[in-house]
Design an enzyme around this catalytic site. Structure first.
Site: not given
Lengths: 573, 573
Positions: B429-431
């Site tokens: 997550y978050e890229g």
């Protein structure tokens, strides 16, 4: 997504990489030529694709459970087991005398890997029985063999291994289960065993436990351990499962993965057992079982990795996300360079591990079929490497598989995470990978490194010959073998076992890394064109092989820096 | 086993490694001197040890659940959240104008890492709110700020980020949620968002969603995206949570880990929202939030690794198994060389990652507190490295933690596996970490590599100075920086982004590997004796640093070999 058994890959490896032809050229295995093995692998592949693969999610979603002392297995597992049993897949390598196919371990290894890829939880069950069959073939009395082997080979009865106790894990010698002579040829076994894979089930007529225990007055440590066969139901006069024995499942573990495989705490309360092998010979007998189980567990890792790879590949071909960076792309994420890098890594690592496992199996077969002593040494050398590298590869590949799925990888419904959870235990059971690496640099170098160097010589000779057709790749492999040779000499020269153990894990990883490169080079040479195997070999040799240098740097540090750290230096404040 | 907040480690890193003194020497942060930060970290540490750490298992065993449209959080989480909120730990870095402490990101970073170590599931909640506070501080109207910021800063209301849709993950520009102007200063938001961390809860008075959506006629791709603030309850005239908005939680995901953190599918049905930033400025505003969230997620990885390390250490000190190979040993498995190697690896990796995260935070602070432009570039460079290396380290360390536990590691009751499951999402997550590496070799090298080279210069200068006192370690670091410089030049020289992306993941890993070595060297130099930090530095530099060579070999392969593979070459048959 449906599982596809990688039969062509096994066949290619057997024919062109690991020299299976030598095995089928022996008298013992003369019937196991290309045609027969191909037919057998195809048939096993069909079972895996059609029957076992659909069970993979069931094992996770509907775990084995213990109710009122009875183990209930996951939905469909009873039918799956029946199909395995009826196909004869438990006893591919077992002696025809008791109903086995008598085929080489190479064939068993491919079959076991495929079954593990399709459904690891259920595949663990026949692996345990196979080990028991082998232990009984080698160490049991004729009477025991006559009663048990036909039942185990046919799969009517299942087998388990009972080593671990709460205080005796890696240190098996610390076990305290007791055996007392009943004076009638039987023994009374008392104690508690933990982590018993497939300790019970609801689909076989009997479950036969091989239990390590101590006779009265036995010496401490491993020398005082004997092996006993302790069935759930005592065989009656006609050799069928009769009266219940004094043993039961106390509980099943709640595990990270492999939920379809019941892991039992077993209690023996004066249970009736029979001695297998001589008094005090328990460890020797168990090692027969464990060595093949270690090869089998290595293949579990590779198989689970194969399942994870296929799942990730299917997703990468289907998932559309982001612009296509290449002309003529598919529009799916497989077009992205990093996704390709991940998929190629998975595939290249699996190929390397599979070749190592197959070479290991061929060495075992040759040691059985010929009197050349080098084959046993080769098999002994490769066993810890297959186990540790095969399972580490499975874990790494399954982990990459999760990453290929992005957010979906973290969602259990996708099934990618299950491969990662299931395969995790393979680095732990049958001797942790740390124990495997200690076995490699300890016991397996006790020949002064002869077996290790013989294999390095073989790799180096091949690299020299390959310079003619694959100069760049061959040069890199040659350099790697030379560095590996020096590191092996360094290892052998260490008198302190602790100094060896301080670098044993990276040493094993480096040995496998180089060996994998050698097999990739073999594939490139034998393919002889710029085909898929050559492209994959180039990927592995350029991108993954170079790790060996750092691993060997790490391996040769000795133990001084580790013991310079005081216990308090590890503390957090 | 009880969690111990590594406060002394943060303090040492701030004072002696990453130059926190520069931050407290600025006017903006002049109050945040050693005494205050020490008191704050100690107080936060107490919260983590006493209140949050006991919640860690609850989140796993008693997951957040959705019943009749209402999210019920894990037992104890409401009280845990109250303690976080009342301690002011959500808003350590938030502006004092709205009730925040106004302290540097370096302090927030340490606090966030500690909370993540104690209980990752609950720590994710304030991280989301922190990002929202920062986005609103920078981009929202004064009116919005006045209503929302005091509530978010105090923690009465929570914040979330809504980017992902089923067809729009890494490719945010593919999102299709719609916003229509209501003509009264509000917008009607319609669409479905997935993977919304802490999409709802039962302990805050309101949940405020930052939602990316498209206005009518907006261009395709990221340029057509605007950002909207969409609260669960619309603020009434007095600014309190009033009428329910037209949005709801559709379902919660069943995840590999982080069970205490509800991951929601959110449905917006013409929900009332307010534009934040200009029309079409959604991505820019979201990046404000994401950059700090990326640092925060990196710290989640490090924190979870810290928790896993402490658990493994406690086990290794307590578990007796096998003979002690050393004189004067403890009799526990920490005496074994390979167990020590594992523990030292965990600790050395965590130290490296923690220093990188702290250096990142200091760069952010300096960019806020001074007008020197290099600091923003340094922060931008370090953000993807902190995120990817911090989370990869957390995953690696938690994985080793499982292995240290042997068979116990696979049993869920032990809790070791939970760290491994929970932390896994941080690489996604978050890229994803793949996206982070593309950010590093793409966007972050668009300055011709200036920021990357400036940091390499700094490392190299330090290594030159350190030769006087730590010649061997300094020499190895100097060599590493030189190879890294060449690889960075190679990266910058690639005009094809695909060629960069084909090696971006190993390039980022190598940059972090060398940077971590540099910080270890800083520790050894500053310690000035053969103390624990020097011993750990030696371990890292001798055993772990050498990986950079293979990683950079891998990084500089270009993309030809990846695209030489045809799609069919990946297939299994």
């Amino acid at each position: 997504m449906s599982f596809c058994a990688p039969v062509q890959d096994y066949e290619y490896i057997m024919r062109h990489i690991v020299g299976y032809g030598k095995v089928s050229a022996t008298e013992r295995f003369e019937e196991a030529g290309e045609e027969l093995t191909s037919a057998i692998l195809t048939e096993a592949g069909r079972l895996c694709e059609e029957v076992l693969s659909p069970l993979q999610r069931n094992g996770d979603l509907d775990p084995a459970r213990l109710e009122d002392g009875v183990v209930h297995t996951s939905t469909g597992f009873a039918e799956g087991y029946k199909a395995i049993r009826e196909g004869g897949w438990i006893s591919v390598a077992a002696s025809p005398e008791y109903g086995g196919m008598g085929l080489p371990m190479a064939v068993t290894t491919a079959v076991n890997e495929m079954m593990s890829a399709a459904c690891l939880s259920i595949a663990l069950n026949p692996l345990m029985t196979q080990g028991q069959i082998e232990a009984l073939e080698h160490h049991a009395s004729e009477e025991i063999k006559a009663i048990y082997l036909p039942k185990l080979v046919s799969g009517e009865w299942c087998g388990t291994m009972n080593l671990t106790e709460a205080q005796a894990g890696s240190d098996v010698g610390a076990l305290s289960s007791k055996a007392e002579d009943n004076g009638d040829g039987t023994y009374a076994i008392t104690g508690q065993k933990i982590y018993i894979s497939w300790g019970d089930n609801d689909f076989s007529e009997n479950v036969c436990h091989l239990v390590l225990a101590r006779l009265p007055g036995a010496p401490a440590g491993t020398k005082g351990i004997s092996l006993f066969l302790v069935p759930k139901f005592l065989p009656d006069a006609s050799g069928e499962a009769g009266e219940a024995n004094s043993l039961h499942v106390v509980s099943l573990e709640h595990k990270l993965g492999l939920h379809g495989s019941p892991t039992a705490v077993m209690q023996y309360d004066g249970a009736t057992g029979w001695l297998v092998g001589p008094e005090g010979g328990g460890m020797a007998a168990m090692f027969t079982m464990m060595n093949n189980a270690r090869l089998g567990v290595g293949c579990q890792g590779i198989g689970a990795g194969e399942g994870a790879y296929q799942k990730a590949l299917a997703y990468a071909k289907e998932r559309k996300q982001g612009r296509t960076p290449v002309a003529g792309g598919t529009g799916a994420i497989i077009d992205h360079a990093d996704v390709r890098r991940m998929l190629a890594t998975m595939r290249a690592e699996l190929f390397a591990a599979r070749c190592i496992a197959m070479a290991n199996a061929v060495a075992i077969d040759m040691s059985h079929a010929t009197s050349e002593p080098d084959w046993a040494a080769r098999a002994a050398l490769l066993t810890p490497i297959t186990k540790a590298f095969g399972t580490d590869t499975g874990i790494k590949v399954a982990e990459i598989g999760v990453q290929v799925h992005g957010g979906m990888g973290f969602i259990e419904e996708t099934g990618a995470a299950q491969y990662s959870r299931d395969v995790r235990v393979t680095a732990i059971y049958e001797g942790t990978n740390g124990i495997q690496s200690m076995d490699l640099v300890g016991r397996k170098l006790m020949d002064g490194g002869e077996a290790a160097h013989t294999l390095i010589d073989e790799m180096q000779r091949f690299a020299e010959e390959a310079r003619a057709t694959r100069p760049r790749m061959a040069g890199l492999i040659w350099n790697a073998t030379e560095t590996l040779r020096e590191a092996t000499e360094w290892m052998v020269s260490q008198k302190s076992m602790t100094a060896r153990f301080a670098g044993s894990v990276p040493f094993l990883a480096a040995y496998a890394r180089v060996l994998g490169g050698y097999y990739h080079l073999c594939a490139a040479v034998s393919e002889g064109s710029n085909g898929p195997r050559t492209k994959l070999a180039r990927f592995y040799i350029n991108r993954l092989l170079p790790e060996y240098k750092a691993l060997l740097d790490h391996a040769m540090q000795g133990d001084a820096d580790l013991y310079a750290l005081d216990i308090e230096d590890f503390d957090v404040a």
